[in-house]
Design an enzyme around this catalytic site. Structure first.
Site, PDB file in Angstrom:
ATOM      1  N   LYS B 237      12.667  18.385   9.082  1.00 23.05           N
ATOM      2  CA  LYS B 237      13.781  18.307   8.132  1.00 23.05           C
ATOM      3  C   LYS B 237      13.346  18.975   6.841  1.00 23.05           C
ATOM      4  O   LYS B 237      12.483  18.466   6.141  1.00 23.05           O
ATOM      5  CB  LYS B 237      14.155  16.839   7.898  1.00 23.05           C
ATOM      6  CG  LYS B 237      15.008  16.567   6.676  1.00 23.05           C
ATOM      7  CD  LYS B 237      16.482  16.655   7.002  1.00 23.05           C
ATOM      8  CE  LYS B 237      17.319  16.398   5.747  1.00 23.05           C
ATOM      9  NZ  LYS B 237      17.359  17.564   4.834  1.00 23.05           N
ATOM     10  N   ARG B 242      22.521  22.503   3.301  1.00 23.31           N
ATOM     11  CA  ARG B 242      23.165  22.558   4.603  1.00 23.31           C
ATOM     12  C   ARG B 242      24.251  23.639   4.568  1.00 23.31           C
ATOM     13  O   ARG B 242      25.026  23.685   3.610  1.00 23.31           O
ATOM     14  CB  ARG B 242      23.781  21.194   4.883  1.00 23.31           C
ATOM     15  CG  ARG B 242      24.422  21.050   6.222  1.00 23.31           C
ATOM     16  CD  ARG B 242      23.381  20.888   7.309  1.00 23.31           C
ATOM     17  NE  ARG B 242      24.059  20.772   8.588  1.00 23.31           N
ATOM     18  CZ  ARG B 242      24.611  19.655   9.045  1.00 23.31           C
ATOM     19  NH1 ARG B 242      24.539  18.547   8.329  1.00 23.31           N
ATOM     20  NH2 ARG B 242      25.212  19.643  10.207  1.00 23.31           N
ATOM     21  N   ARG B 257      27.787  22.724   2.458  1.00 26.62           N
ATOM     22  CA  ARG B 257      28.355  21.472   2.935  1.00 26.62           C
ATOM     23  C   ARG B 257      29.435  20.957   2.003  1.00 26.62           C
ATOM     24  O   ARG B 257      30.291  20.187   2.387  1.00 26.62           O
ATOM     25  CB  ARG B 257      27.256  20.422   3.089  1.00 26.62           C
ATOM     26  CG  ARG B 257      27.604  19.397   4.119  1.00 26.62           C
ATOM     27  CD  ARG B 257      26.694  18.207   4.022  1.00 26.62           C
ATOM     28  NE  ARG B 257      27.242  17.215   3.147  1.00 26.62           N
ATOM     29  CZ  ARG B 257      26.571  16.186   2.692  1.00 26.62           C
ATOM     30  NH1 ARG B 257      25.295  16.079   2.980  1.00 26.62           N
ATOM     31  NH2 ARG B 257      27.145  15.298   1.923  1.00 26.62           N
ATOM     32  N   GLU B 285      20.115  25.086   7.815  1.00 24.08           N
ATOM     33  CA  GLU B 285      19.669  24.724   6.479  1.00 24.08           C
ATOM     34  C   GLU B 285      19.267  25.999   5.749  1.00 24.08           C
ATOM     35  O   GLU B 285      18.481  26.798   6.269  1.00 24.08           O
ATOM     36  CB  GLU B 285      18.479  23.761   6.608  1.00 24.08           C
ATOM     37  CG  GLU B 285      18.103  23.044   5.353  1.00 24.08           C
ATOM     38  CD  GLU B 285      18.845  21.727   5.140  1.00 24.08           C
ATOM     39  OE1 GLU B 285      19.674  21.352   6.004  1.00 24.08           O
ATOM     40  OE2 GLU B 285      18.602  21.100   4.106  1.00 24.08           O
ATOM     41  N   LYS B 409      18.074  11.315  10.396  1.00 23.29           N
ATOM     42  CA  LYS B 409      17.015  11.857   9.536  1.00 23.29           C
ATOM     43  C   LYS B 409      15.889  10.841   9.556  1.00 23.29           C
ATOM     44  O   LYS B 409      16.108   9.685   9.159  1.00 23.29           O
ATOM     45  CB  LYS B 409      17.495  11.972   8.080  1.00 23.29           C
ATOM     46  CG  LYS B 409      18.514  13.048   7.845  1.00 23.29           C
ATOM     47  CD  LYS B 409      18.812  13.164   6.362  1.00 23.29           C
ATOM     48  CE  LYS B 409      19.911  12.205   5.945  1.00 23.29           C
ATOM     49  NZ  LYS B 409      20.569  12.592   4.687  1.00 23.29           N
TER      50      LYS B 409
END
Ligand SMILES: [Zn+2]
Ligand SMILES: [Zn+2]
Lengths: 341, 550
Positions: B237, B242, B257, B285, B409
């Site tokens: 991550k 995003r 996003r 990402e 996550k």
């Protein structure tokens, strides 16, 4: 900037001390916080009437409630509104404050100088309390529970119509309406305000919590009319849930006590309901803006109409109101030391 | 406007989702498309150009109500909501006040033209509006005017209610409502017409959001819930933005996003996207990268929101889109396919792209035989400059919004420190009457230096107790801020720490929150600035930092 802030002076007719508001000329305390030899009690709310003092002085129409709350055995002298009593060097009289039944303002006159202590008061109509009387004075000691201009009360008759509409919507949805307000004062005001709207024939039963019911007799003795009510017991709840209006103290909201009424909608009647954040924090479904305290406009009107030159504010967040009176009205205003509650 | 205000009141009164959706449905059934279009737009949080400054508004309210400006501020401090405070202060409208116009007229006649007007003309419009509106209507009007409309319904609830009203699949409607659309009656009618054939070019899919994993896979309960690690695609991550990259027909669009088009800020990605076959949508990402290590998030922010980027910043802050999902493949919506199949198609797509020299990369899968091995790898996450893992269930489709259990996550455990409460401020909305926003400090010699603000992590009871303590220990007031005596110690948790020249302490914490109260600790036992600075990553390393979209 205004001149140095006015302070409390030794020549004042009332002096705040550890016990409360002391009246040196009469050697008595108004609404003392600890036991004293002589206590003048403005009204029966717990933050004003405390037990343990040797002698009490109060308004005649509030006497029965005071005995209910402090005990039958207290030594109590009563005064009719307007009647003058000479105590030491002071001429003392009581005047209706419009807060609850028997609530009094205190007028103190010593050698031509007049101070009025309002106690809790409001200037709106209330069928369960004697209407507020304006008493001219040089020094005004006023409560300031709602000391910001956002607190401005709507017309109470409009609020009561909202209450009725809410009750009706709840009946249609099969929910019991639980309306919360202080057990002494607000609850009786709500009931008495319903009388002219409903007469003797409410659309569904009105039930009252025990803490509210206990205080109905002194009101009836004083000639206040209530619609027919029943106690909010298990039987009554079973018979009338989904339709009834239940008048209860705020402490009953969210407790297991409400479970017997099935699905409920909980309303709160209070001045704090004026602000959305407060309404949501109360976790009720509805807030009704109905207060027994003076609002901002009422406070400013009272200051002006009494002709007071000095204003001592107490009982709330008074900082803003003090600054406003000094800067905008040019008056000598002080915030009294805050009591610990 | 009357009907919209009634909706506002109904939404405000309840915390129950079903009641909110029912109120929305009643509203959509009752109003014409012209109003429904604006209501949808506003309730979904789409902003119009800021019509009036809150400073001006305060002054006008002060004058109209005869309230000195400082008293307006005091009132705001107690109420906690500016739009509401101003509505409460204004004198009530007269008995012969004209009725308020419908919502679309309020928006189109009053609010939309304001940015073009000067102060005097703006004030005239605002005062005209006040004459038409009662107290609650003014509150709503002020919220529309200042562009901050939040009533506890998000996109998801509005979409749900509107889909139910229109008899549509919520997923289809969510897709249509993503991206730009004009709140006019014709557009709106088409949007909610189940049979409408809408051109989709450029429109992004609603993002599937990942939830923080609260379970521990090494504990029996967590292991049972998650199943074997082989059920999951595991990826690092990263701390970026995003984004969705859309390549359809001749069009290339990069969406953040926040559902904003950010293509102009990233021309190198736009160029590389032309290598993709038309009819491709990637989810991933967006990162700032230097020498194959991520740069701090703040660097990425320097590029975001630019309309034009010069050669210098292109060189200084190189970026890369790390692709981790394929939402559209060969012009077909691939979201219903299982994650593993989408992953396979994504890998196939990348086999046809150059491996180096383009700012598009495939997010690598992390291989681990079991959760234990994965947990060991995760311990090194901070050194790699990543936040932890993303876990994606192999057999799950790509859902819309915050569906639980598909994407997790799994972040590294937070860092903690013990800090002293220094300042408090009232919260907003539901918590407006309580001191809920705190600033914490650590010791630098005999002084406390602020290191972070936090307003979450306490229970309601703890908040009330802390509020009571604060009221008794206020030292000074600065506007709405109260300084308090150093007396309460809290354990703060935070995700990472970085150097910051903007803070007196020289450090900035990321996502600080209150882990617990430490009544057992005296203020003098709280941490020192030296110990906090020791948590900083080495100066050359580029740790994850700055606020991201998480
Ligand atoms: Zn009282
Ligand atoms: Zn009181």
């Amino acid at each position: 900037m205004p001149s140095p802030p006015p302070t409390i002076r030794p020549t004042d007719l009332v002096v705040p001390d550890a016990g409360g508001l002391f009246v040196p000329a009469a050697d008595l305390w108004i609404d003392p916080r600890r036991p004293v030899p002589r206590a003048l009690v403005t009204h029966g709310h717990a933050d004003h009437a405390r037990s343990g003092s040797e002698h009490y002085l109060a308004a005649a129409s509030g006497a029965e409630i005071l005995r209910l709350r402090l005990g039958r055995e207290i030594s109590l002298q009563t005064l009719e509104f307007g009647e003058v009593l000479q105590v030491g060097d002071a001429r003392i009289s009581l005047h209706p404050a419009g807060h609850v039944l028997g609530s009094a303002q205190v007028r103190i006159e010593v050698g031509g100088d007049v101070t009025v202590v309002t106690g809790d008061y409001k200037r709106q109509p209330d069928p369960s309390a004697e209407p507020f009387e304006l008493v001219p004075c040089r020094t005004l000691v006023s409560e300031c529970t709602f000391g910001l201009p956002v607190y401005r009360w709507p017309d109470p008759s409009g609020v009561m119509e909202e209450v009725l509409r809410w009750w009706e919507e709840n009946r249609e949805a099969g929910r019991t309406s639980i309306l919360c307000g202080y057990a002494f004062g607000k609850a009786q005001r709500l009931l008495a305000s319903l009388t002219p709207l409903l007469g003797d024939d409410p659309p569904a039963p009105i039930l009252v919590h025990g803490a509210v019911e206990r205080l109905l007799p002194p009101y009836r003795q004083a000639g206040i009319h209530f619609p027919p009510t029943d106690k909010a017991g298990v039987e009554e709840a079973r018979a009338h849930k989904g339709r009834a209006l239940v008048i209860a103290p705020p402490s009953a909201a969210g407790t297991p006590w409400t479970r017997k009424f099935g699905p409920v909608s909980v309303g709160f009647a209070s001045g704090w309901m004026r602000v959305r954040g407060m309404r949501r924090r109360r976790a009720g479904d509805r807030g009704f803006v109905l207060s027994d305290h003076v609002d901002w406009d009422g406070l400013m009107d009272t200051v002006e109409e009494t002709g007071a030159e000095r204003v001592l504010l107490t009982h709330g967040a008074a900082t803003a109101a003090v600054r406003f009176l000094r800067e905008e009205r040019g008056l000598a205003a002080v915030e009294l030391p805050r009591e610990d509650r | 406007m009357k009907r919209f205000v009634r909706l506002f009141v109904e939404l405000d009164r309840t915390t129950r989702t079903t009641e909110k959706v029912a109120a929305l449905e009643r509203y959509f059934a009752a109003v014409p498309p012209a109003d429904a279009a604006w209501a949808t737009s506003v309730l979904m949080g789409r902003r119009v150009k800021r019509a009036a400054g809150t400073g001006q508004l305060r002054e006008w309210v002060a004058e109209a109500s005869g309230t000195p400006l400082w008293l307006v501020e005091e009132s705001y401090d107690a109420v906690g909501d500016l739009a509401e405070t101003l509505a409460l202060l204004l004198p009530p409208p007269g008995p012969d006040a004209p009725p308020p116009p419908p919502l679309h007229r309020v928006m189109e006649d009053w609010i939309l033209p304001l940015p073009e007007l000067d102060d005097e003309a703006t004030r005239e419009v605002v005062e005209t509006a006040w004459r038409h509106l009662d107290e609650t209507e003014r509150l709503v009007f002020h919220k529309l005017l200042t562009g901050g409309f939040r009533v506890g319904v998000g996109k998801k609830l509005v979409t749900r209610a509107l889909a139910a009203h229109a008899g549509m699949d919520p997923a289809v409607l969510a897709h249509r409502l993503t991206g730009p659309w004009s709140p006019d009656p014709d557009t709106f009618r088409t949007l909610v017409d189940p049979d409408a054939d809408l051109p989709d070019a450029g429109r992004p899919y609603p993002f599937l959001l990942a939830h923080p994993l609260q379970l521990d896979p090494l504990e029996p309960e967590g292991a049972r819930e998650l199943g074997p690690v082989s059920d999951w695609i595991v990826e690092w991550k990263w701390d970026g933005i995003r984004a969705q990259l859309i390549r359809r027909d001749e069009e290339v669009l990069l969406w953040s996003r926040g559902e904003e088009v950010v293509t102009p800020a990233f021309p190198e990605i736009e160029e590389a996207a032309r290598l993709l076959p038309p009819g491709t949508v990637l989810d991933g990402e967006l990162l700032a990268v230097g020498d194959d290590r991520p740069l701090p998030f703040a660097e990425l922010q320097r590029r975001l929101g630019r309309k034009r980027v010069g050669p210098k910043i292109l060189r200084d802050v190189p970026v890369k889109l790390l692709a981790w999902d394929l939402l559209e493949d060969g012009g077909r919506d691939a979201r219903a396919l299982p994650q593993a199949e989408r992953r396979g198609a994504l890998e196939a797509l990348f086999r046809n792209l150059p491996e180096r020299g383009i700012p598009l990369a495939l997010s690598r899968e992390v291989d681990a035989p079991d959760w234990e091995a994965l947990a060991r790898l995760r311990e090194g996450a901070r050194d790699r400059g990543v936040e932890g893992f993303m876990l994606k269930r192999r057999d799950a489709p790509y859902g819309a919004g915050r569906e639980r259990g598909t994407w997790w996550k799994w972040k590294v455990d937070p860092l903690t420190l013990d800090a002293v409460l220094m300042y408090a401020q009232r919260g907003h909305g539901r918590r407006a009457s309580l001191y809920t926003d705190y600033t914490f400090g650590v010791w630098d010699g005999d002084d406390l230096v602020p290191v972070g603000k936090a307003y979450s992590g306490l229970t309601d009871k703890e908040i009330r107790e802390t509020d009571r303590w604060i009221r008794r220990h206020i030292v000074e007031k600065f506007g709405p801020v109260r300084s308090v005596e150093p007396g309460l110690v809290f354990e703060l948790a935070f995700d990472s720490i970085r150097r910051s020249s903007r803070h007196r302490s020289g450090v900035a914490l990321r996502f600080p929150r209150m882990a617990r109260r430490r009544p057992d600790k005296a203020p003098a036992e709280a941490d020192t600035l030296a110990r906090v600075r020791a948590l900083l990553p080495p100066a050359e390393g580029h740790g994850p930092a700055g606020p991201g979209d998480g």
